[in-house]
Motif scaffolding. Structure first.
Motif, PDB file in Angstrom:
ATOM      1  N   PHE A  25       8.006  -3.131  -2.508  1.00 17.35           N
ATOM      2  CA  PHE A  25       8.741  -2.177  -3.339  1.00 17.35           C
ATOM      3  C   PHE A  25      10.112  -1.892  -2.727  1.00 17.35           C
ATOM      4  N   ILE A  26      11.113  -1.767  -3.600  1.00 16.85           N
ATOM      5  CA  ILE A  26      12.447  -1.299  -3.220  1.00 16.85           C
ATOM      6  C   ILE A  26      12.721  -0.042  -4.032  1.00 16.85           C
ATOM      7  N   VAL A  27      12.939   1.078  -3.340  1.00 13.54           N
ATOM      8  CA  VAL A  27      13.110   2.353  -4.027  1.00 13.54           C
ATOM      9  C   VAL A  27      14.502   2.906  -3.730  1.00 13.54           C
ATOM     10  N   PRO A  28      15.488   2.650  -4.603  1.00 10.55           N
ATOM     11  CA  PRO A  28      16.801   3.263  -4.382  1.00 10.55           C
ATOM     12  C   PRO A  28      16.727   4.769  -4.617  1.00 10.55           C
ATOM     13  N   GLN A  29      17.510   5.513  -3.887  1.00  8.90           N
ATOM     14  CA  GLN A  29      17.547   6.961  -4.067  1.00  8.90           C
ATOM     15  C   GLN A  29      18.922   7.473  -3.694  1.00  8.90           C
ATOM     16  N   VAL A  30      19.263   8.622  -4.280  1.00  7.80           N
ATOM     17  CA  VAL A  30      20.514   9.297  -3.941  1.00  7.80           C
ATOM     18  C   VAL A  30      20.146  10.657  -3.374  1.00  7.80           C
ATOM     19  N   ASN A  31      20.481  10.866  -2.106  1.00  7.64           N
ATOM     20  CA  ASN A  31      20.196  12.128  -1.418  1.00  7.64           C
ATOM     21  C   ASN A  31      21.465  12.964  -1.328  1.00  7.64           C
ATOM     22  N   ILE A  32      21.345  14.242  -1.622  1.00  8.15           N
ATOM     23  CA  ILE A  32      22.479  15.143  -1.418  1.00  8.15           C
ATOM     24  C   ILE A  32      22.397  15.658   0.013  1.00  8.15           C
TER      25      ILE A  32
ATOM     26  N   ASP B  59       0.819  -1.213   0.000  1.00  7.92           N
ATOM     27  CA  ASP B  59       0.000   0.000   0.000  1.00  7.92           C
ATOM     28  C   ASP B  59       0.856   1.268   0.000  1.00  7.92           C
ATOM     29  N   TYR B  60       2.150   1.107  -0.281  1.00  8.24           N
ATOM     30  CA  TYR B  60       3.118   2.216  -0.388  1.00  8.24           C
ATOM     31  C   TYR B  60       3.488   2.820   0.969  1.00  8.24           C
ATOM     32  N   SER B  61       3.088   2.203   2.045  1.00  9.57           N
ATOM     33  CA  SER B  61       3.539   2.667   3.356  1.00  9.57           C
ATOM     34  C   SER B  61       4.937   2.114   3.624  1.00  9.57           C
TER      35      SER B  61
ATOM     36  N   VAL C 249       6.319   7.427  -6.325  1.00 10.32           N
ATOM     37  CA  VAL C 249       6.406   6.036  -6.768  1.00 10.32           C
ATOM     38  C   VAL C 249       5.024   5.504  -7.128  1.00 10.32           C
ATOM     39  N   ARG C 250       4.050   5.771  -6.295  1.00  8.95           N
ATOM     40  CA  ARG C 250       2.700   5.292  -6.583  1.00  8.95           C
ATOM     41  C   ARG C 250       2.172   5.881  -7.883  1.00  8.95           C
ATOM     42  N   ALA C 251       2.403   7.182  -8.091  1.00  7.89           N
ATOM     43  CA  ALA C 251       1.885   7.838  -9.286  1.00  7.89           C
ATOM     44  C   ALA C 251       2.470   7.229 -10.558  1.00  7.89           C
ATOM     45  N   VAL C 252       3.762   6.877 -10.532  1.00 14.45           N
ATOM     46  CA  VAL C 252       4.385   6.303 -11.723  1.00 14.45           C
ATOM     47  C   VAL C 252       4.035   4.831 -11.874  1.00 14.45           C
ATOM     48  N   VAL C 253       4.059   4.092 -10.779  1.00 17.29           N
ATOM     49  CA  VAL C 253       3.778   2.653 -10.852  1.00 17.29           C
ATOM     50  C   VAL C 253       2.378   2.394 -11.384  1.00 17.29           C
ATOM     51  N   GLU C 254       1.413   3.218 -10.959  1.00 20.84           N
ATOM     52  CA  GLU C 254       0.026   2.961 -11.346  1.00 20.84           C
ATOM     53  C   GLU C 254      -0.357   3.606 -12.675  1.00 20.84           C
ATOM     54  N   ARG C 255       0.552   4.339 -13.280  1.00 22.74           N
ATOM     55  CA  ARG C 255       0.291   4.891 -14.604  1.00 22.74           C
ATOM     56  C   ARG C 255       0.707   3.871 -15.654  1.00 22.74           C
ATOM     57  N   GLU C 256      -0.130   3.716 -16.680  1.00 18.83           N
ATOM     58  CA  GLU C 256       0.168   2.757 -17.736  1.00 18.83           C
ATOM     59  C   GLU C 256       0.712   3.492 -18.955  1.00 18.83           C
TER      60      GLU C 256
ATOM     61  N   ARG D  41      10.513  -7.042 -10.678  1.00 15.02           N
ATOM     62  CA  ARG D  41      10.617  -6.280 -11.931  1.00 15.02           C
ATOM     63  C   ARG D  41      10.976  -4.833 -11.600  1.00 15.02           C
ATOM     64  N   ALA D  42      11.703  -4.206 -12.496  1.00 10.71           N
ATOM     65  CA  ALA D  42      12.074  -2.801 -12.320  1.00 10.71           C
ATOM     66  C   ALA D  42      11.169  -1.928 -13.169  1.00 10.71           C
ATOM     67  N   LYS D  43      10.748  -0.787 -12.617  1.00  6.28           N
ATOM     68  CA  LYS D  43      10.055   0.224 -13.402  1.00  6.28           C
ATOM     69  C   LYS D  43      10.901   1.493 -13.343  1.00  6.28           C
ATOM     70  N   TRP D  44      11.161   2.057 -14.494  1.00  4.03           N
ATOM     71  CA  TRP D  44      12.133   3.134 -14.623  1.00  4.03           C
ATOM     72  C   TRP D  44      11.481   4.480 -14.344  1.00  4.03           C
ATOM     73  N   LEU D  45      12.144   5.283 -13.487  1.00  4.26           N
ATOM     74  CA  LEU D  45      11.595   6.563 -13.043  1.00  4.26           C
ATOM     75  C   LEU D  45      12.314   7.766 -13.665  1.00  4.26           C
TER      76      LEU D  45
END
Length: 723
Positions: free
Chosen positions: A561-568, A516-518, A656-663, A628-632
């Motif tokens: 979900f696994i969401v890698p990120q790079v923070n400055i 549920d993206y929590s 992430v939710r907005a992109v994952v659920e968009r087709e 599976r990977a979805k590209w952001l």
């Protein structure tokens, strides 16, 4: 220069320009070259190996040095990837244990002891004040000695280098492909086009250059070569001036115009004069870019050239001395008057703008009669709308048919993303369905109908590259929204950065989310271990370059979900550092090896967006248990300093939710439209290659295709988008 041009061809095409040199017995050197390539996940095609084997040994060695340098850069192996914990991913301590260890060592250091004790008395400790925190405590060579050798696996990446034609032919073909692209290029491709345009301005030219930014870069090359300019709007001249000043041809960022020579000033003014003389209505385009035109006028001195009076009108409009109502202002007046039919009639003269306004017009139309007029106008002008706009609207309408509480995501040209609730009224089903059918028919009409299609199944879920700006430069990178399978037991992320001047601290993190993206948990410098994963340790400065890694055992990860990120966290941003890139590797459980092993790299992309938080892609476990990977390719604004995964988890999960659920529209969608009654469609099994010519569409080019085949891979996927 020859090396850079060879490199440019290899990066874009995975072809090595036909090697030159005297004939000889180069077979042994060619085999050594091939063996060296395997260490970074590449290999020579059989045809290229044969060609090299017929050259002298010196010619092969000369070719190999240049090519190895290029492919090493492509995969990220041109730098040294050290890790803070010397035997990562083994023996990574708990965060509190590690911090306690750093404090204990600081207390044993005479120089640091007093400062640390003073901090402990007040109960607040700055980790950066600890001598052993954030800085490598061992050399790169010591780290290598502590690691086991990588065990080769059949699952390791193998990228084939094919034999190309002569360098001049390869450069001309690449120039025609980039200049004539039907979709905008990313910044790296645009820079490469600039290099090619300077060389190819007087040679063969594409039939059309539909993307205005590409045209500006080409015009800069043509102006330098004395060729005629390709200009039909006043904005074309403004973009050209930006290109000549080393500025932003997309007009997103302000350009500081340089002093221009008299011949260049005459060329720009003559171009403006001709455009306005042919169609005075084009003065309206000036209004959208008043300030840049005013600044350009200060460099061009139009008053010194009375023979071009129409050019002077451009700057009079920019200064507000001459009226030129813009197209947008006319459209807004008609909307304010609720004159939908009038707005539709106006937009027919600008088909692309009509398509972009379809959703709005259908929502505000008063009745079915007005909606019918909107749909009829769209169908009428569809043949005059660019293919990428038709496809973009088709994708938009598809996502509008789903009733849900999904958030609405906006992404600008630089990859900056933000999310808002979608409170728009729905588009009526019948009107949407009529438009979708019409757009499908229009795209089908424009697509070729090949006799035989050979399709790699792995390419079917790749999103159509409707804009190159939605894709970062790199190796194995797919357009935003693409879905690709993840085959391997161990997933490892990496980031590398090298600061330019100021101390710069990038933090690699991974946010783990429930279905549920929590938030489930995360891995970062504040959480070095989580279920199924380890962090390589925090590096807080990079004068000589620095790397961080996250290792995940996918069979142990419990999240969806696994969401890698790079923070400055501190210092220079992604566009200010000397170099920065992100990627991921896949390994089998028993392979071991160093923290960075180039042959296991599946993707490496440049980090060059606007924002302080980078989101390259997201990994999702499906109902079948496969990842599976979805590209952001997205960036969040973040804050000026101290960006951390625990602080941005809510905003990241929304994106992430907005992109994952968009087709997205995919390559599979276009293949369905291309598959006419006379087309034979075969799915490639990775082994059997047809003897006859085919149209091959896949992630990478297989060996042995008929020389007359048309080949579309990730490198030239834009060629699928009709004009």
């Amino acid at each position: 220069m020859a090396h850079s041009l060879d490199s440019l061809v290899i990066r874009h095409t995975h072809r090595l320009p036909s090697p030159r040199g005297s004939a000889g017995q180069g077979a042994a050197a060619a085999r050594q070259f091939d063996a060296a390539l395997t260490t970074v996940g590449f290999k020579l095609s059989a045809e290229l190996l044969e060609r090299l084997s017929g050259l002298s040994e010196d010619a092969v060695v000369h070719t190999a040095k240049r090519a190895l340098r290029t492919v090493s850069e492509m995969v990220g192996d041109h730098v040294r990837h050290n890790s803070y914990f010397i035997d990562f991913p083994a023996n990574v301590p708990d965060t509190e244990e590690f911090w306690t260890r750093c404090v204990a060592r600081a207390l044993g250091d005479e120089k640091a002891r007093d400062n640390v004790l003073a901090q402990l008395r007040v109960g607040v400790l700055n980790l950066l004040s600890l001598p052993t925190y954030g800085r490598y405590q061992h050399t790169y060579e010591e780290m290598l000695a502590a690691q086991d050798e990588l065990i080769a696996s059949a699952g390791d990446r193998v990228t084939v280098l094919h034999l190309g034609r002569d360098l001049d032919d390869e450069l001309t073909e690449l120039y025609l492909a980039l200049a004539g692209s039907t979709t905008p290029l990313n910044e790296d491709d645009l820079r490469d086009l600039r290099t090619l345009a300077e060389r190819c301005a007087l040679g063969p030219q594409p039939e059309a250059i539909p993307v205005r930014e590409n045209r500006a870069v080409v015009n800069a090359g043509r102006l330098g070569a004395g060729a005629d300019l390709l200009i039909d709007t006043v904005t074309d001249v403004l973009r050209l001036a930006c290109a000549l000043s080393g500025g932003d041809v997309t007009l997103r960022e302000p350009t500081r115009f340089r002093a221009l020579s008299r011949p260049v000033r005459r060329g720009l003014l003559a171009g403006l004069d001709a455009v306005v003389a042919a169609n005075p209505a084009k003065l309206a385009d000036v209004v959208a870019h008043r300030e840049p035109f005013k600044r350009l006028g200060e460099r061009l001195h139009p008053h010194e050239y009375p023979r071009w009076p129409h050019a002077a009108e451009v700057f009079a409009v920019a200064r507000g001395e001459k009226a030129a109502p813009s197209f947008d202002s006319l459209f807004e007046k008609l909307l304010d008057a609720y004159d939908i039919r009038g707005a539709v009639d106006l937009l027919k003269s600008a088909p692309g703008r009509l398509f972009r306004a379809l959703d709005l017009l259908l929502r505000i139309a008063a009745d079915q009669e007005e909606r019918d007029a909107v749909v009829a106008a769209a169908v009428q002008v569809a043949p005059d709308v660019s293919g990428r706009v038709v496809l973009s609207v088709r994708e938009h309408l598809h996502n509008r048919e789903r009733e849900s509480d999904r958030p609405r995501i906006f992404v600008n040209r630089r990859g900056r993303a933000w999310v808002t609730p979608d409170d728009r009224p729905p588009v009526p089903d019948a009107d949407r369905d009529r438009l979708i059918a019409a757009l499908d028919a229009e795209i089908r009409r424009r697509l070729p109908v090949p006799d035989r299609l050979l399709v790699d199944p792995d390419v079917l879920d790749v999103a159509l590259p409707l804009s190159g700006r939605a894709t970062a430069a790199g190796l194995g990178v797919l357009p935003r929204g693409s879905v690709s399978t993840v085959d391997g037991d161990r997933l490892r992320f990496f980031v590398y950065w090298k600061q330019t001047r100021a101390r710069t601290d990038f933090d690699l993190s991974a946010l783990l989310l429930h279905a549920d993206y929590s938030t489930d948990s995360w891995l970062s410098y504040t959480s070095l271990r989580a279920v199924g994963g380890e962090h390589s340790g925090d590096v807080t400065e990079a004068p000589d370059g620095a790397s961080e890694f996250i290792n995940l055992s996918l069979d142990r990860v419990r999240s969806t979900f696994i969401v890698p990120q790079v923070n400055i966290f501190a210092g220079e941003n992604f566009e200010e550092v000397e170099e920065s890139f992100f990627g991921f590797m896949l390994r089998d459980g028993e392979q071991k090896g160093r923290p960075f092993e180039p042959r296991t790299v599946r993707m490496k992309s440049e980090l060059r967006g606007v924002g302080r938080v980078a989101l390259p892609l997201v990994f999702r476990r499906g109902d079948d248990g496969r990842w599976r990977a979805k590209w952001l390719h997205l960036y969040l604004r973040g804050i000026s300093s101290a960006n951390r995964v625990e602080e941005n988890q809510v905003s990241v999960s929304k994106v992430v939710r907005a992109v994952v659920e968009r087709e997205q529209l995919t390559v599979g969608y276009l293949i369905d439209l291309m598959s006419g009654d006379t087309t034979t469609v075969d799915l490639w099994d990775g082994e059997r290659i047809p003897d006859a010519p085919v149209t091959y569409i896949g992630l990478a080019r297989p060996e042995g295709l008929h020389p007359d085949s048309r080949i579309v891979t990730v490198e030239n996927l834009r060629d699928l988008i009709p004009g």
